[in-house]
Write a protein that holds these residues in place. Structure first.
Motif, PDB file in Angstrom:
ATOM      1  N   SER A 134     -55.653   1.787  41.913  1.00  0.00           N
ATOM      2  CA  SER A 134     -54.624   1.132  40.980  1.00  0.00           C
ATOM      3  C   SER A 134     -55.644   0.190  41.071  1.00  0.00           C
ATOM      4  N   TRP A 141     -48.221  -4.013  46.122  1.00  0.00           N
ATOM      5  CA  TRP A 141     -46.860  -2.992  46.086  1.00  0.00           C
ATOM      6  C   TRP A 141     -46.015  -2.711  46.486  1.00  0.00           C
ATOM      7  N   PRO A 145     -41.673  -1.339  45.635  1.00  0.00           N
ATOM      8  CA  PRO A 145     -42.430  -0.067  45.926  1.00  0.00           C
ATOM      9  C   PRO A 145     -41.870   0.737  44.480  1.00  0.00           C
ATOM     10  N   ASN A 148     -43.719  -0.896  40.861  1.00  0.00           N
ATOM     11  CA  ASN A 148     -44.613  -0.990  40.733  1.00  0.00           C
ATOM     12  C   ASN A 148     -45.663   0.631  40.831  1.00  0.00           C
ATOM     13  N   THR A 149     -44.936   1.124  41.333  1.00  0.00           N
ATOM     14  CA  THR A 149     -45.145   2.805  41.127  1.00  0.00           C
ATOM     15  C   THR A 149     -44.761   3.035  39.772  1.00  0.00           C
ATOM     16  N   LYS A 150     -43.975   2.798  39.107  1.00  0.00           N
ATOM     17  CA  LYS A 150     -44.064   3.317  37.781  1.00  0.00           C
ATOM     18  C   LYS A 150     -44.998   2.370  37.332  1.00  0.00           C
ATOM     19  N   ILE A 152     -48.096   1.475  38.004  1.00  0.00           N
ATOM     20  CA  ILE A 152     -49.274   1.692  37.986  1.00  0.00           C
ATOM     21  C   ILE A 152     -49.326   3.878  37.242  1.00  0.00           C
ATOM     22  N   ALA A 153     -47.822   4.407  37.531  1.00  0.00           N
ATOM     23  CA  ALA A 153     -47.758   5.872  36.397  1.00  0.00           C
ATOM     24  C   ALA A 153     -48.733   5.614  35.209  1.00  0.00           C
ATOM     25  N   GLY A 180     -49.360   1.848  46.258  1.00  0.00           N
ATOM     26  CA  GLY A 180     -49.725   2.927  45.713  1.00  0.00           C
ATOM     27  C   GLY A 180     -50.275   4.469  45.855  1.00  0.00           C
ATOM     28  N   THR A 186     -46.940   8.238  49.125  1.00  0.00           N
ATOM     29  CA  THR A 186     -46.818   7.686  48.273  1.00  0.00           C
ATOM     30  C   THR A 186     -48.058   8.092  47.119  1.00  0.00           C
ATOM     31  N   ASN A 189     -46.583  10.572  45.801  1.00  0.00           N
ATOM     32  CA  ASN A 189     -45.256  10.059  44.215  1.00  0.00           C
ATOM     33  C   ASN A 189     -45.715   9.702  42.809  1.00  0.00           C
ATOM     34  N   THR A 190     -47.027   8.195  43.072  1.00  0.00           N
ATOM     35  CA  THR A 190     -47.943   8.104  41.716  1.00  0.00           C
ATOM     36  C   THR A 190     -48.098   9.352  41.357  1.00  0.00           C
TER      37      THR A 190
END
Length: 344
Positions: A134, A141, A145, A148-150, A152-153, A180, A186, A189-190
């Motif tokens: 990432s 992150w 959370p 930022n995960t959204k 990154i994805a 992430g 995490t 999830n990513t």
């Protein structure tokens, strides 16, 4: 040496000559030296089949065009080796940065995939993935959370779409220093948020091992806080839990050893401390514990990838300049193939 297994193929990594070097640390080890040590390594007649390569300066100029691709292919093939997985140098951008930073990230993925496609067309790279992370910290992150995960994805999805144009798969590195991606949950999830067929996971027996201990994300630790290293049964149960979650995503695999601590050098953030395979402080039974990644819940081989690679970074140059080091590493890889390989 007679062995019934010729897969997975055994590859060495070249980025240990760069990661943790320079910037006030020890000098970078030249690419030619690493190739020579790899080619010279031999254990009872068995040799390395190839190398995984970080497309990183000063070893490789990712902007060098077809001439640079040919130069690299010629260097590796001259030693009787093949090329496998590639590391995209995405750190000039960030997967959860600004629009401009994310564009730089994706462009570096594009350049790495184009590089990889050309190597495949030359016949020097029969298999392998492009490794990414990432390029952001767990601390950044943690400021948001979910958001930022959204992001990154979204960046990873764009990168996957670019990679698909070149026939490449992307593997997200399971390492605690990347936001992430810094815990098993995490990371999962990513990966699930990316939802692309050419997105997978790169398991490293050292880096990913620290997911068990909850570094940078204590609430996601798998082993109990009062865990004792003498409790091998608990350790194996933890590995079973970890690999059950991430094995289905795993498309690239690094053999490594770890002593249960974190370490960083040069500009590299603290992450799983790679140990030599015969380090007395190593917490892993390399040949046995690799099986948690290479075999499914039913005990059958997954055959999810055709090569495995040793990854050992941030060792002193004195260690990396010893041929004995590379022979010992090769022996560890052979032990994994003997226990969990196949013939084809």
């Amino acid at each position: 040496m007679d062995t019934k297994n010729n897969f997975p193929k055994l590859y060495n990594a070249t980025w240990p000559g760069i990661v943790g070097k320079g910037e006030g640390s020890e000098p970078v080890i030249p690419f030619d030296d690493l190739l020579a040590y790899t080619a010279a390594a031999e254990v009872n007649g068995v040799k390395f089949d190839g190398v995984d390569i970080g497309l990183l300066e000063p070893h490789v100029d990712i902007n060098g065009g077809k001439d640079e691709v040919r130069r690299l292919a010629d260097k590796v093939s001259a030693h009787g080796l093949k090329i496998g997985s590639l590391v995209a140098p995405i750190w000039a951008g960030s997967a959860m940065g600004s629009k401009e930073s994310r564009a730089v990230f994706v462009d570096m993925v594009r350049k790495a995939c184009e590089f990889g496609q050309q190597l495949r067309e030359m016949g020097i790279r029969p298999f392998g993935v492009v490794r990414i992370d990432s390029s952001s910290s767990p601390a950044d992150w943690a400021k948001d959370p979910a958001g930022n995960t959204k992001v990154i994805a979204e960046t990873f999805r764009e990168a996957c779409d670019v990679a698909a144009d070149y026939g490449e798969k992307l593997a997200a590195e399971g390492e605690i220093c990347w936001g992430g991606m810094h815990s098993w949950r995490t990371m999962l999830n990513t990966l699930e948020a990316v939802d692309r067929p050419n997105m997978g996971f790169q398991a490293d027996m050292s880096h990913t091992f620290l997911y068990l201990l909850g570094y940078n994300q204590p609430e996601d630790r798998i082993l109990p806080a009062d865990f004792e290293w003498s409790d091998r049964q608990a350790l194996e149960e933890g590995l079973q839990t970890l690999t059950k979650a991430l094995r289905p995503w795993t498309i690239d695999f690094h053999v490594a050893q770890n002593d249960g601590t974190v370490f960083g050098s040069g500009s590299h953030d603290k992450t799983g401390r790679h140990c030599l395979p015969n380090d007395p402080n190593g917490k892993l039974n390399i040949a046995h514990d690799a099986g948690y990644w290479l075999r499914g819940e039913d005990g059958q081989l997954t055959k999810a990838f055709k090569h495995i690679c040793w990854d050992g970074c941030m060792f002193p140059n004195e260690v990396l300049h010893k041929q004995e080091t590379w022979n010992d590493i090769l022996a560890a890889l052979i032990s994994v193939r003997e226990a969990h390989g196949w013939s084809a």
